[in-house]
Design a protein around this motif. Structure first.
Motif, short mmCIF file in Angstrom:
data_model
loop_
_atom_site.label_atom_id
_atom_site.label_comp_id
_atom_site.label_asym_id
_atom_site.label_seq_id
_atom_site.Cartn_x
_atom_site.Cartn_y
_atom_site.Cartn_z
N SER A 410 1.92 14.04 13.67
CA SER A 410 2.62 13.31 12.60
C SER A 410 1.68 13.06 11.43
N MET A 411 2.24 13.18 10.21
CA MET A 411 1.50 12.91 8.99
C MET A 411 2.34 12.03 8.07
N GLN A 412 1.71 11.05 7.46
CA GLN A 412 2.41 10.08 6.62
C GLN A 412 2.04 10.26 5.15
N VAL A 413 3.03 10.07 4.27
CA VAL A 413 2.81 10.13 2.83
C VAL A 413 2.85 8.72 2.26
N ASN A 414 1.88 8.42 1.40
CA ASN A 414 1.76 7.08 0.82
C ASN A 414 1.56 7.19 -0.69
N ILE A 415 2.00 6.15 -1.41
CA ILE A 415 1.70 6.05 -2.83
C ILE A 415 0.49 5.13 -3.00
N VAL A 416 -0.51 5.63 -3.70
CA VAL A 416 -1.71 4.84 -3.96
C VAL A 416 -1.54 4.16 -5.30
N ILE A 417 -1.41 2.85 -5.29
CA ILE A 417 -1.15 2.09 -6.51
C ILE A 417 -2.44 1.41 -6.97
N GLY A 418 -2.76 1.65 -8.22
CA GLY A 418 -3.97 1.04 -8.78
C GLY A 418 -3.68 -0.36 -9.31
N ASP A 419 -4.37 -0.72 -10.37
CA ASP A 419 -4.20 -2.05 -10.99
C ASP A 419 -2.87 -2.08 -11.75
N ALA A 420 -1.87 -2.72 -11.16
CA ALA A 420 -0.54 -2.77 -11.76
C ALA A 420 -0.24 -4.13 -12.37
N THR A 421 -1.25 -4.95 -12.56
CA THR A 421 -1.02 -6.30 -13.07
C THR A 421 -0.47 -6.30 -14.49
N TYR A 422 -0.59 -5.20 -15.20
CA TYR A 422 -0.09 -5.14 -16.58
C TYR A 422 1.43 -5.00 -16.63
N ASN A 423 2.07 -4.67 -15.48
CA ASN A 423 3.52 -4.48 -15.45
C ASN A 423 4.16 -5.61 -14.65
N GLU A 424 5.06 -6.35 -15.29
CA GLU A 424 5.65 -7.53 -14.68
C GLU A 424 6.39 -7.20 -13.39
N ASP A 425 7.13 -6.10 -13.35
CA ASP A 425 7.93 -5.76 -12.17
C ASP A 425 7.09 -5.23 -11.01
N ALA A 426 5.98 -4.58 -11.34
CA ALA A 426 5.21 -3.90 -10.29
C ALA A 426 3.91 -4.60 -9.93
N LYS A 427 3.61 -5.72 -10.59
CA LYS A 427 2.30 -6.33 -10.39
C LYS A 427 2.04 -6.76 -8.95
N ARG A 428 3.11 -7.07 -8.19
CA ARG A 428 2.92 -7.50 -6.79
C ARG A 428 2.44 -6.35 -5.91
N PHE A 429 2.58 -5.11 -6.39
CA PHE A 429 2.14 -3.94 -5.62
C PHE A 429 0.74 -3.48 -6.02
N SER A 430 0.10 -4.27 -6.85
CA SER A 430 -1.21 -3.88 -7.37
C SER A 430 -2.21 -3.63 -6.23
N ASP A 431 -2.93 -2.49 -6.32
CA ASP A 431 -3.99 -2.12 -5.37
C ASP A 431 -3.49 -2.02 -3.92
N MET A 432 -2.28 -1.47 -3.76
CA MET A 432 -1.72 -1.28 -2.43
C MET A 432 -1.68 0.20 -2.07
N ILE A 433 -1.78 0.45 -0.77
CA ILE A 433 -1.47 1.77 -0.22
C ILE A 433 -0.08 1.63 0.36
N LEU A 434 0.92 2.17 -0.34
CA LEU A 434 2.32 1.91 -0.04
C LEU A 434 2.90 3.05 0.80
N PRO A 435 3.23 2.80 2.08
CA PRO A 435 3.78 3.86 2.93
C PRO A 435 5.21 4.22 2.52
N ILE A 436 5.49 5.51 2.43
CA ILE A 436 6.82 6.00 2.06
C ILE A 436 7.58 6.49 3.28
N GLY A 437 6.94 7.34 4.05
CA GLY A 437 7.58 7.91 5.24
C GLY A 437 6.60 8.85 5.91
N TYR A 438 7.00 9.37 7.06
CA TYR A 438 6.12 10.32 7.74
C TYR A 438 6.93 11.45 8.35
N PHE A 439 6.23 12.55 8.59
CA PHE A 439 6.82 13.74 9.18
C PHE A 439 6.27 13.90 10.60
#
Length: 532
Positions: A410-439
């Motif tokens: 199994s292999m998982q795909v993730n979104i690597v989010i950098g410094d998102a504090t400049y965006n009001e909607d996405a700032k809570r995801f700042s510096d996260m490794i966000l799992p999307i799904g896996y195969f």
């Protein structure tokens, strides 16, 4: 009774009742030669395996061979089951009410991967084979929880979250311009969508604008997890070994013996990490493997090689003793095995950079559920449950022929989010490794024809070879014994061995003598009475 004959001047006594029958020299040599041949063949069978030789011949890579014929048409290689991480508290997390993002696994949605080998060419003189892999995924409802069109999920927006991460490295004015654009088109960090659309792509205003104004970079107007994985516009050519000792060993990709995405073109940057050393696609391996044979798996979509470690030898119920490999724990740890993937700045334990193979998008590869990953990957995510049995790997290889008896990893795909504090909607995801799904990639069971070949090679074959050895040995010994017997009587008879006496020349003077006492002892090799 002794009878004196006029037929010869001399007589002799032997064990024959008539004239001795002597074998010709040719006959003796024939029996001797056949005996030696039978014994030689019996000895040869001890050191050679004709069943294995036949199996290797059947699985050879050559023009018009069985392998060649199979590769001319579509081949079902693996079943790919996709699991998505549905977000259950998106609004509460974005609002700051929950500290952790909660996810739950939804799936599987399983597809059969039918593979074609376009532009197939076997160069027997050079000992290589070239082809361009093409994949056609076919949905398998019987192995899925439901059709993905009937399942709705809440997932991170590919276009929004990847754009936020990429813009984090740009100047302040560029970030503010992006914020205004995202607000204008109402782009949000989370989307509620059909699972099918998330897998195979959906229209997104932000993505459409990027494709319109930056077509050289964003060459697609829809973005989905499987859509990019099975990009039909992506074409590449593999060159692999065609000899038994390097069968299906990757030699080159588009003319290079390594990954250009990881700077293989620069001689100073070449390492094992970005070179096709001991790398296979995982379909077939070379012959005569041992537990010490180093192996790696490469698939273009993975953007790197996966290291394999030998763990055990397993006896299958249809005969073969398979070598059990697992994907190494070193694969996603910082070190020599992934050093080339750190060149672009993303070097986090537990994940591997995918961006060079996905248009520069900030994506990363990892084990499913961050298996073997450190605590930093779980700090802001709730709902991941890594389990070796469910998310681990197991690759079974028959070592004599290199046939894959089973594959699961199994292999998982993730979104690597950098410094998102400049965006009001996405700032809570700042510096996260966000799992999307896996195969979860599973190779189907061997066809019955191949299982029969394995059974014959490991179970039926050895008994047949043993029977042939015994038969040849018995025949050889028998023929050599018969040869010795013929030589002995030729020596006895041709050499006039016996009791010799003078015969009477005159037939009228022939005398018959009655003898009551045997001429020879009963224990003698010669008989008691003989005709002379």
């Amino acid at each position: 009774m002794l009878i004196f004959s006029k037929s010869s001047e001399m007589g002799f006594i032997t064990q024959f009742n008539g004239k001795p029958i002597m074998a010709s020299r040719k006959k003796v040599f024939i029996f001797f030669g056949l005996g030696i041949i039978c014994l030689t063949l019996a000895a040869a069978l001890i050191f050679t395996d004709p069943i294995l030789a036949i199996a290797k011949y059947r699985t050879r890579v050559a023009i018009n061979s069985r392998v060649h014929d199979l590769m001319k048409g579509p081949v079902t290689t693996v079943h790919i089951s996709v699991y998505l991480f549905n977000v259950t508290n998106a609004e509460r997390f974005i609002a700051g009410e929950d500290e952790k993002l909660k996810v739950e696994e939804v799936g599987p949605f399983t597809y059969r991967e039918d593979r074609k080998f376009d532009k197939l060419e076997i160069d027997e003189a050079a000992g290589v084979m070239r082809y361009s892999p093409r994949f056609d995924p076919v949905f398998m409802p019987e192995e899925s929880i439901a059709h993905p069109k009937d399942v709705y999920v809440t997932m991170p927006s590919f276009s929004m979250m990847t754009s936020v991460s990429m813009m984090s490295h740009h100047p302040y004015l560029s970030r503010m311009a992006f914020n205004m654009l995202a607000k204008q088109i109402n782009s949000k960090p989370m989307v509620s969508i059909e699972a099918h659309n998330y897998l195979w792509g959906y229209e997104d205003t932000l993505l459409t604008l990027g494709h319109t104004f930056m077509p050289s970079w964003i060459q697609f107007d829809t973005l989905g997890l499987l859509d990019r994985m099975y990009d039909k516009n992506l074409e590449y050519t593999l060159e692999v070994g065609a000899k038994h000792e390097d069968k299906f060993l990757i030699k080159q990709l588009d003319g290079y013996a390594g990954l250009r995405n990881w700077n293989y073109e620069d001689p100073s940057e070449r390492t094992k990490c970005n070179s096709f050393i001991n790398a296979y696609e995982g379909l077939v391996y070379s012959t005569d493997l041992t537990p010490e044979t180093p192996l790696r798996i490469f698939r273009n979509v993975l953007c790197r090689m996966l290291e394999l470690d030998y763990h055990d030898t397993v006896t299958m119920d249809y005969g073969p003793k398979a070598l059990l490999y697992k994907i190494s724990n070193r694969t996603f740890q910082n070190g020599p095995d992934k050093e080339c993937t750190c060149q672009r700045g993303l070097c986090v334990d537990g994940i591997s950079d995918l961006s060079p193979c996905f248009y520069g998008l900030p994506l990363a590869l990892s084990n499913a559920h961050f298996l073997y990953g450190g605590p930093h990957l779980f700090e802001r995510i709730e709902g991941l449950k890594p389990d070796e049995q469910k998310h681990g790997s197991k690759i079974l290889i028959e070592p004599k022929l290199g046939v894959v008896l089973g594959t699961t990893f199994s292999m998982q795909v993730n979104i690597v989010i950098g410094d998102a504090t400049y965006n009001e909607d996405a700032k809570r995801f700042s510096d996260m490794i966000l799992p999307i799904g896996y195969f979860k990639i599973v190779k189907p069971a061997l066809p019955d024809e191949d299982k029969t070949m394995m059974y014959d090679m490991y179970i039926t074959g050895p008994y047949l070879v043993l029977a042939m050895q015994l038969i040849l040995f018995i025949l050889g010994i028998s023929m050599l014994f018969h040869t010795a017997r013929l030589l002995y009587w030729n020596w006895v008879c041709n050499g006039q061995r016996g009791m010799e006496f003078q015969l009477c020349e005159d037939e009228k003077k022939m005398t018959v003598v009655d003898v009551d006492v045997p001429l020879m002892n009963k224990n003698s090799e010669l008989l008691e009475k003989h005709r002379i």
